[in-house]
Design a protein around this motif. Structure first.
Motif, PDB file in Angstrom:
ATOM      1  N   ALA A 116      -7.000  -3.170   4.417  1.00 22.57           N
ATOM      2  CA  ALA A 116      -6.004  -3.662   3.468  1.00 22.57           C
ATOM      3  C   ALA A 116      -4.803  -4.249   4.206  1.00 22.57           C
ATOM      4  O   ALA A 116      -4.269  -5.293   3.808  1.00 22.57           O
ATOM      5  N   MET A 155      -5.686  -7.615   5.522  1.00 24.09           N
ATOM      6  CA  MET A 155      -5.753  -8.586   4.435  1.00 24.09           C
ATOM      7  C   MET A 155      -4.394  -8.835   3.795  1.00 24.09           C
ATOM      8  O   MET A 155      -4.259  -9.708   2.952  1.00 24.09           O
ATOM      9  N   GLN A 156      -3.403  -8.033   4.162  1.00 26.03           N
ATOM     10  CA  GLN A 156      -2.074  -8.084   3.568  1.00 26.03           C
ATOM     11  C   GLN A 156      -2.153  -7.899   2.056  1.00 26.03           C
ATOM     12  O   GLN A 156      -1.638  -8.690   1.272  1.00 26.03           O
ATOM     13  N   THR A 157      -2.855  -6.822   1.688  1.00 30.79           N
ATOM     14  CA  THR A 157      -3.045  -6.512   0.271  1.00 30.79           C
ATOM     15  C   THR A 157      -3.015  -5.001   0.079  1.00 30.79           C
ATOM     16  O   THR A 157      -2.819  -4.243   1.020  1.00 30.79           O
ATOM     17  N   SER A 158      -3.220  -4.568  -1.127  1.00 27.15           N
ATOM     18  CA  SER A 158      -3.212  -3.139  -1.445  1.00 27.15           C
ATOM     19  C   SER A 158      -4.618  -2.550  -1.315  1.00 27.15           C
ATOM     20  O   SER A 158      -5.616  -3.271  -1.330  1.00 27.15           O
ATOM     21  N   GLN A 169      -6.621  -3.423  -4.413  1.00 25.13           N
ATOM     22  CA  GLN A 169      -7.234  -4.763  -4.369  1.00 25.13           C
ATOM     23  C   GLN A 169      -8.478  -4.733  -3.486  1.00 25.13           C
ATOM     24  O   GLN A 169      -9.499  -5.330  -3.819  1.00 25.13           O
ATOM     25  N   THR A 193      -9.051 -13.642  -2.410  1.00 28.67           N
ATOM     26  CA  THR A 193      -9.226 -12.267  -1.936  1.00 28.67           C
ATOM     27  C   THR A 193     -10.506 -12.156  -1.120  1.00 28.67           C
ATOM     28  O   THR A 193     -10.540 -11.505  -0.075  1.00 28.67           O
ATOM     29  N   ARG A 195      -9.870 -13.795   2.239  1.00 25.91           N
ATOM     30  CA  ARG A 195      -9.052 -12.952   3.117  1.00 25.91           C
ATOM     31  C   ARG A 195      -9.850 -11.772   3.638  1.00 25.91           C
ATOM     32  O   ARG A 195      -9.686 -11.358   4.791  1.00 25.91           O
TER      33      ARG A 195
END
Length: 93
Positions: free
Chosen positions: A51, A54-57, A60, A76, A79
């Motif tokens: 995560a 991917m610079q996400t939560s 996600q 998404t 990434r």
């Protein structure tokens, strides 16, 4: 005892039932989720590490890795592939 589907292809069956697009979308998503998960395991990446890459939560990421969730945004998926050093390729046929 006769069946109307004897001799027909599975694709013909899906077309007759009107579910071919849905089935194909789920199948593609399952393969992508499996491939990303396999790549994560090869790289020894935890979900938290992935995560972050991917610079996400994590939520996600969980949606991306859920093989039944075919409502993931294209960016998404891109990434996710990039985070494990892979590229995503699409093709219209």
């Amino acid at each position: 005892m006769s069946s109307e589907h004897i001799g027909s292809s599975f694709d013909d069956f899906l077309d007759e039932e009107g579910i071919r697009d849905e089935v194909e979308a789920v199948a593609v998503k399952r393969v992508i989720a499996w491939q990303i998960l396999q790549a994560m395991q090869e790289l020894n990446l935890t979900k938290s590490m992935m995560a972050e890459r991917m610079q996400t939560s994590r939520a996600q990421l969980d949606r991306l890795l859920d093989p039944k969730n075919d409502k993931v945004q294209l960016d998404t998926i891109f990434r996710g592939a990039k985070a494990v050093g892979r590229k995503l390729r699409f093709e219209l046929v």
